[in-house]
Motif scaffolding. Structure first.
Motif, PDB file in Angstrom:
ATOM      1  N   GLY A   1      43.106  43.030  65.334  1.00  0.00           N
ATOM      2  CA  GLY A   1      42.337  44.144  64.817  1.00  0.00           C
ATOM      3  C   GLY A   1      42.769  44.666  63.466  1.00  0.00           C
ATOM      4  N   LEU A   2      43.788  44.051  62.866  1.00  0.00           N
ATOM      5  CA  LEU A   2      44.327  44.559  61.600  1.00  0.00           C
ATOM      6  C   LEU A   2      44.016  43.640  60.421  1.00  0.00           C
ATOM      7  N   GLY A   3      43.066  42.744  60.622  1.00  0.00           N
ATOM      8  CA  GLY A   3      42.800  41.732  59.610  1.00  0.00           C
ATOM      9  C   GLY A   3      42.420  42.290  58.260  1.00  0.00           C
ATOM     10  N   PHE A   4      41.496  43.255  58.222  1.00  0.00           N
ATOM     11  CA  PHE A   4      41.061  43.797  56.939  1.00  0.00           C
ATOM     12  C   PHE A   4      42.195  44.537  56.230  1.00  0.00           C
ATOM     13  N   ARG A   5      43.011  45.242  57.013  1.00  0.00           N
ATOM     14  CA  ARG A   5      44.128  45.955  56.408  1.00  0.00           C
ATOM     15  C   ARG A   5      45.114  44.968  55.774  1.00  0.00           C
ATOM     16  N   TYR A   6      45.438  43.918  56.507  1.00  0.00           N
ATOM     17  CA  TYR A   6      46.402  42.954  55.977  1.00  0.00           C
ATOM     18  C   TYR A   6      45.801  42.078  54.882  1.00  0.00           C
ATOM     19  N   ALA A   7      44.496  41.914  54.881  1.00  0.00           N
ATOM     20  CA  ALA A   7      43.868  41.116  53.821  1.00  0.00           C
ATOM     21  C   ALA A   7      44.096  41.748  52.456  1.00  0.00           C
ATOM     22  N   GLN A   8      44.269  43.077  52.408  1.00  0.00           N
ATOM     23  CA  GLN A   8      44.518  43.725  51.130  1.00  0.00           C
ATOM     24  C   GLN A   8      45.845  43.281  50.517  1.00  0.00           C
ATOM     25  N   VAL A   9      46.784  42.853  51.370  1.00  0.00           N
ATOM     26  CA  VAL A   9      48.048  42.324  50.859  1.00  0.00           C
ATOM     27  C   VAL A   9      47.793  41.100  49.991  1.00  0.00           C
ATOM     28  N   ARG A  10      46.761  40.353  50.366  1.00  0.00           N
ATOM     29  CA  ARG A  10      46.437  39.126  49.658  1.00  0.00           C
ATOM     30  C   ARG A  10      45.456  39.343  48.511  1.00  0.00           C
ATOM     31  N   LEU A  11      44.413  40.147  48.740  1.00  0.00           N
ATOM     32  CA  LEU A  11      43.277  40.170  47.835  1.00  0.00           C
ATOM     33  C   LEU A  11      43.603  40.747  46.455  1.00  0.00           C
ATOM     34  N   GLY A  12      44.335  41.855  46.397  1.00  0.00           N
ATOM     35  CA  GLY A  12      44.649  42.451  45.102  1.00  0.00           C
ATOM     36  C   GLY A  12      45.454  41.518  44.212  1.00  0.00           C
ATOM     37  N   PRO A  13      46.605  41.033  44.677  1.00  0.00           N
ATOM     38  CA  PRO A  13      47.371  40.088  43.853  1.00  0.00           C
ATOM     39  C   PRO A  13      46.613  38.796  43.566  1.00  0.00           C
ATOM     40  N   ALA A  14      45.812  38.310  44.512  1.00  0.00           N
ATOM     41  CA  ALA A  14      45.081  37.062  44.287  1.00  0.00           C
ATOM     42  C   ALA A  14      44.071  37.210  43.155  1.00  0.00           C
ATOM     43  N   ARG A  15      43.398  38.359  43.096  1.00  0.00           N
ATOM     44  CA  ARG A  15      42.496  38.599  41.969  1.00  0.00           C
ATOM     45  C   ARG A  15      43.273  38.551  40.657  1.00  0.00           C
ATOM     46  N   LEU A  16      44.440  39.191  40.665  1.00  0.00           N
ATOM     47  CA  LEU A  16      45.198  39.320  39.428  1.00  0.00           C
ATOM     48  C   LEU A  16      45.768  37.983  38.970  1.00  0.00           C
ATOM     49  N   THR A  17      46.222  37.155  39.906  1.00  0.00           N
ATOM     50  CA  THR A  17      46.782  35.871  39.485  1.00  0.00           C
ATOM     51  C   THR A  17      45.697  34.943  38.944  1.00  0.00           C
ATOM     52  N   HIS A  18      44.462  35.082  39.429  1.00  0.00           N
ATOM     53  CA  HIS A  18      43.360  34.367  38.783  1.00  0.00           C
ATOM     54  C   HIS A  18      43.270  34.790  37.317  1.00  0.00           C
ATOM     55  N   CYS A  19      43.368  36.099  37.063  1.00  0.00           N
ATOM     56  CA  CYS A  19      43.313  36.592  35.683  1.00  0.00           C
ATOM     57  C   CYS A  19      44.431  35.973  34.843  1.00  0.00           C
ATOM     58  N   MET A  20      45.629  35.916  35.393  1.00  0.00           N
ATOM     59  CA  MET A  20      46.767  35.356  34.662  1.00  0.00           C
ATOM     60  C   MET A  20      46.528  33.894  34.295  1.00  0.00           C
ATOM     61  N   ARG A  21      46.147  33.111  35.296  1.00  0.00           N
ATOM     62  CA  ARG A  21      45.962  31.671  35.058  1.00  0.00           C
ATOM     63  C   ARG A  21      44.849  31.418  34.048  1.00  0.00           C
ATOM     64  N   TRP A  22      43.717  32.098  34.214  1.00  0.00           N
ATOM     65  CA  TRP A  22      42.606  31.850  33.310  1.00  0.00           C
ATOM     66  C   TRP A  22      42.875  32.407  31.921  1.00  0.00           C
ATOM     67  N   LEU A  23      43.687  33.453  31.808  1.00  0.00           N
ATOM     68  CA  LEU A  23      44.037  33.936  30.481  1.00  0.00           C
ATOM     69  C   LEU A  23      44.872  32.890  29.741  1.00  0.00           C
ATOM     70  N   GLY A  24      45.708  32.169  30.475  1.00  0.00           N
ATOM     71  CA  GLY A  24      46.436  31.065  29.857  1.00  0.00           C
ATOM     72  C   GLY A  24      45.491  30.023  29.280  1.00  0.00           C
ATOM     73  N   LEU A  25      44.413  29.731  30.010  1.00  0.00           N
ATOM     74  CA  LEU A  25      43.435  28.758  29.529  1.00  0.00           C
ATOM     75  C   LEU A  25      42.661  29.313  28.326  1.00  0.00           C
ATOM     76  N   ALA A  26      42.404  30.614  28.321  1.00  0.00           N
ATOM     77  CA  ALA A  26      41.748  31.226  27.171  1.00  0.00           C
ATOM     78  C   ALA A  26      42.633  31.118  25.927  1.00  0.00           C
ATOM     79  N   ARG A  27      43.924  31.280  26.097  1.00  0.00           N
ATOM     80  CA  ARG A  27      44.843  31.107  24.971  1.00  0.00           C
ATOM     81  C   ARG A  27      44.775  29.672  24.430  1.00  0.00           C
ATOM     82  N   ARG A  28      44.674  28.715  25.338  1.00  0.00           N
ATOM     83  CA  ARG A  28      44.535  27.314  24.919  1.00  0.00           C
ATOM     84  C   ARG A  28      43.248  27.126  24.116  1.00  0.00           C
ATOM     85  N   ALA A  29      42.155  27.707  24.586  1.00  0.00           N
ATOM     86  CA  ALA A  29      40.880  27.590  23.888  1.00  0.00           C
ATOM     87  C   ALA A  29      40.960  28.233  22.503  1.00  0.00           C
TER      88      ALA A  29
END
Length: 412
Positions: free
Chosen positions: A237-265
């Motif tokens: 019953g705690l799935g949505f609460r614990y998913a927040q542990v993953r979702l916030g950082p996961a969004r941000l690490t996408h930003c980090m990785r793709w910003l690296g590719l933008a620097r390459r471009a």
């Protein structure tokens, strides 16, 4: 547990990551539109371990470097300078997000069984949450997949779609709903499921324009899939609460990785602007080109700043950091696209050909405005949170401000 890192140590790791990407990874990049061969990836991962740049975010006891999240950005950007860099360094989605969640909420036995092999790069994983309409997508409350409590465990039934990395994955962290009649606690539950379970079937592949996530984005079916009680991650019953542990950082690490590719471009565009002559001048000396370059520098630097602010906040105040990650995800996904698009424009016909990798970069980053929640959904949530905060201030009498926004001034 994460280690303590000084700024000098972070700078050193970033420099070594940059060197590894340029010297070992970039020469091994597949042609635009192609996938990195699994055997080749495994060889590059071995080299990354030898170079001491492998799994920077993962716990040290499981073969990672234990880098705290507030120091991830420069290292992840360095990895993202190559589209295959994050995969080689084992800091690519969905595995990176799953590692963080397992580190935070899994039992020691679950960590040994799942986190250890994942962090070492021995296996891959997936996170089945998205479903066909009318199931969960941008609205997780629409979750349709069910987990029924039975003697000794749970039975999962449901259809997931667009499950990144599922082809060839060793295990899944499945999000399913459970009702009060089936569980002590109603709500959603996350369950660890071996992909070899006879109740799991990987279905048809969904062909997309991006190529860097190994394992594709297929449908996954759960049919009378039994797992034991020790498969519950975090608690029923705690799935949505614990998913927040993953979702916030996961969004941000996408930003980090793709910003690296933008620097390459941007670097590719700068090289072209320096070498190309038009109307008697180098492209970099023409005002219209300078404007394109300047706007890209502004987008890169602004993205870098909001990423770092969000990462620091996630380390000290995860709730506020998760909220700010929506702002970072929305801004960066659009800014990165703009930077690469401008680079294509500056490179002219070569920019849209396979003579340069820019068109493929655009294909890689375009889905990010949809992945991890559409930007429109995030903007709705951002506005809703801001309005709610304002309402709380007004109710508390702490935001009078003389109703500045509503004043009309008598200028007579």
């Amino acid at each position: 547990m994460t280690e303590q890192f000084s700024s000098a140590q972070v700078e050193d790791l970033t420099s070594r990551t940059e060197a590894f990407i340029r010297e070992e990874v970039m020469p091994s990049e597949p042609r635009p539109g192609e996938y990195l061969d699994s055997a080749h990836r495994a060889d590059l991962m071995r080299r990354a371990k030898h170079a001491g740049v492998f799994a920077p975010h993962a716990p040290k006891q499981y073969g990672g470097l234990g880098l705290p999240i507030e120091h991830w950005s420069p290292v992840f950007q360095a990895a993202g300078y190559s589209p295959i860099g994050p995969s080689v360094l084992n800091c690519m989605a969905p595995d990176e997000g799953n590692m963080r969640m397992l580190e935070a909420i899994a039992t020691p036995a679950q960590q040994d069984r799942y986190l250890g092999p994942l962090a070492r790069g021995d296996v891959r994983s997936c996170f089945p949450m998205t479903e066909p309409h009318p199931g969960a997508g941008s609205d997780p409350a629409a979750l349709q997949t069910e987990a029924r409590k039975v003697d000794g465990g749970w039975v999962i039934d449901g259809h997931k779609r667009f499950i990144s990395g599922a082809i060839g994955a060793s295990f899944a962290i499945v999000m399913a709903r459970n009702d009060a009649a089936d569980s002590v606690t109603a709500g959603s539950t996350m369950l660890l499921v071996e992909m070899s379970n006879p109740g799991v079937r990987v279905g048809e592949q969904i062909h997309t324009i991006d190529r860097t996530i190994e394992g594709g984005h297929p449908h996954v079916y759960f049919d009378d899939c039994f797992v034991s009680d020790d498969a519950v991650l975090g608690g029923p019953g705690l799935g949505f609460r614990y998913a927040q542990v993953r979702l916030g950082p996961a969004r941000l690490t996408h930003c980090m990785r793709w910003l690296g590719l933008a620097r390459r471009a941007l670097d590719i565009a700068l090289d072209r602007a320096s070498a190309r002559e038009l109307f008697g001048s180098r492209l970099q000396d023409l005002g219209i080109a300078q404007n394109l370059l300047a706007e890209s520098v502004i987008d890169v630097e602004t993205s870098d700043a909001i990423i770092q602010r969000t990462a620091t906040l996630l380390a000290s105040n995860p709730k506020e950091g998760t909220a700010l990650s929506s702002v970072a995800k929305t801004y960066c996904s659009e800014a990165v696209f703009r930077v690469i698009d401008r680079a294509i424009q500056l490179c002219g016909g070569d920019g849209v050909s396979d003579g340069l990798p820019l068109a493929q970069y655009l294909n890689e980053v375009r889905p990010f405005r949809i992945y991890d929640g559409s930007n429109e959904t995030h903007k709705w949530a951002i506005a809703r949170r801001k309005v709610a905060a304002r309402d709380r201030q007004v109710a508390a009498g702490a935001s009078r401000l003389d109703r500045i926004g509503e004043q009309s001034y008598d200028r007579s």
